[in-house]
Design a protein around this motif. Structure first.
Motif, short mmCIF file in Angstrom:
data_model
loop_
_atom_site.label_atom_id
_atom_site.label_comp_id
_atom_site.label_asym_id
_atom_site.label_seq_id
_atom_site.Cartn_x
_atom_site.Cartn_y
_atom_site.Cartn_z
N ALA A 91 72.00 50.26 46.57
CA ALA A 91 73.36 50.63 47.22
C ALA A 91 73.23 51.51 48.38
O ALA A 91 74.10 51.33 49.12
N GLY A 92 72.14 52.42 48.43
CA GLY A 92 72.40 53.46 49.53
C GLY A 92 73.45 54.47 49.23
O GLY A 92 73.85 55.19 50.35
N THR A 93 74.14 54.49 48.18
CA THR A 93 75.13 55.33 48.09
C THR A 93 75.37 55.80 46.49
O THR A 93 74.88 55.05 45.60
N MET A 94 75.63 57.23 46.17
CA MET A 94 75.95 57.59 44.86
C MET A 94 77.39 57.77 44.49
O MET A 94 77.92 58.12 43.35
N SER A 95 78.18 56.94 45.51
CA SER A 95 79.89 56.89 45.07
C SER A 95 80.02 55.73 44.31
O SER A 95 79.43 54.82 44.65
N VAL A 96 80.72 56.14 43.31
CA VAL A 96 81.01 54.82 42.34
C VAL A 96 81.75 53.81 43.17
O VAL A 96 81.61 52.44 43.11
N GLY A 97 82.93 54.11 43.83
CA GLY A 97 83.45 53.25 44.68
C GLY A 97 82.67 52.66 45.70
O GLY A 97 82.98 51.34 46.12
N GLY A 98 81.87 53.37 46.43
CA GLY A 98 80.95 52.75 47.47
C GLY A 98 79.88 51.47 46.70
O GLY A 98 79.67 50.65 47.42
N ILE A 99 79.57 51.75 45.50
CA ILE A 99 78.64 50.88 44.81
C ILE A 99 79.35 49.73 44.69
O ILE A 99 78.87 48.45 44.68
N VAL A 100 80.66 49.70 44.13
CA VAL A 100 81.65 48.57 43.90
C VAL A 100 81.85 47.72 45.25
O VAL A 100 81.60 46.68 45.24
N GLU A 101 82.07 48.61 46.20
CA GLU A 101 82.34 47.94 47.30
C GLU A 101 81.31 46.88 48.11
O GLU A 101 81.34 46.08 48.69
#
Length: 358
Positions: A186-196
């Motif tokens: 995903a390249g991110t640890m943000s929960v919202g970023g993973i969903v997006e």
């Protein structure tokens, strides 16, 4: 698809119109806490009924069918029974730690519960290290279990707590590495970023074989993390009575019981987040009409339906496989799952570096 941030912003603006800033934040925190507790309770009651029905179907029985339609109110009746049960006071125990332990278990599941992305714009906590926070708070539960076993001053509870500690600490490695594998993609640890990042295609499809391997390992390790069969050695009734919560009664026993089922939902919810797009609907590139129809289904329904479907698989494990021995359980983690996970993580890094994915 409806964006729930419209509703939450409207509530915030409404409260801000006649309250000072500090009071607005306080009221919003109270409202969120009440909603979380209600959702927590309703989901736990549903899961108790859900597992009883699945278990009954596997064993050619009917399951709960007397209290309410299809036995739906049986869990509610059991809840009231637990609430009115006496809290038994034991001698020769560490009373403070004995009382604290069930609250630590509940606290861990509640904090993890708050990180899950329930819908489009419907998430309580979302910051750039959301996955790290999720892993950290989910580790608090083992402290409650260890305290429960030690403070009860009972050999059965102590053995159950030590088993649980060894099991949860071991399998946390596989859970963490499976999560890290998908974070790399995903390249991110943000929960919202993973969903997006899964708006066009869920990771289970777009991340190739490493995602499938990570998903399978996560399901196995997640089942062990929740102390559910075939990894229910900490509560082995035939050996340890009820394991680490043998000496608990009333609402304190109810806390352990609720936390077990909510941890089942949390494990399924995190799997939904990492592999199946969270609240994102099912989309296929080029299938515009199909994708448009899928968007009509509310995002909350998508998330809960995926989590319940994955919970069904974990419940299926429990009622299919026999309980493992302690040496078999630890060998599975240290000899098989951990090496597979480490290899899979390196493979995912190579796929991301060289762009070998959809």
């Amino acid at each position: 698809m409806f964006d729930f941030s419209i509703l939450t912003n409207w509530i915030h603006n409404l409260l801000s119109s006649f309250m000072p800033g500090w009071l607005t934040v306080t009221v919003e925190c109270v409202l969120i806490g009440v909603v979380l507790l209600l959702t927590y309770s309703v989901l736990a009651l549903f899961y108790i009924w859900f597992e009883r029905k699945i278990c009954a179907a596997f064993q050619c029985r009917l399951g709960p069918n007397r209290v309410g339609p299809m036995g739906l109110l049986q869990s509610v009746a059991d809840m009231f029974k637990i609430l009115i049960k006496e809290l038994i006071s034991l001698k020769h125990t560490d009373k403070f730690l004995f009382a604290l332990a069930p609250y630590l278990v509940i606290l861990a599941s509640m904090l993890a519960f708050a990180v899950l992305p329930w819908g489009n714009g419907l998430q309580i906590i979302d910051f750039n290290i959301g996955i790290f926070f999720l892993i950290a708070v989910s580790s608090i539960g083992v402290l409650g279990i260890l305290l429960a076993g030690w403070s009860s001053n009972n050999k059965f509870t102590l053995i159950g707590a030590l088993r649980s500690g060894a099991q949860m600490v071991s399998y946390e490695l596989s859970v963490g590495l499976s999560v890290l594998t998908m974070v790399v993609f995903a390249g991110t640890m943000s929960v919202g970023g993973i969903v997006e990042a899964q708006k066009d295609c869920w990771f289970i499809f777009s991340a190739h074989i490493p995602a499938i391997i990570a998903f399978i390992v996560y399901l196995i390790a997640g089942t062990a993390e929740t102390n559910r069969g075939p990894f229910d050695l900490p509560e082995a009734e035939s050996e340890l009575t009820a394991g680490y919560h043998t000496e608990y009664s009333g609402i304190h026993f109810g806390f352990f019981y609720l936390a077990e089922y909510l941890n089942l939902f949390i494990v399924s919810g995190v799997a939904t987040l990492l592999f199946f797009g969270g609240w994102m609907p099912l989309h296929f590139p080029g299938w515009d009409t199909f994708n448009h129809i899928m968007d009509f289904i509310p995002s909350v329904i998508w998330f809960i339906a995926k989590a319940i479907a994955l919970s069904f698989i974990i419940i299926w494990f429990k009622w299919t496989f026999p309980r493992l021995r302690i040496d078999q359980m630890l060998a599975l983690e240290w000899k098989y799952l951990l090496p597979i996970n480490l290899f899979n993580l390196v493979l995912m890094v190579l796929i991301v570096v060289y762009g070998i994915h959809f």
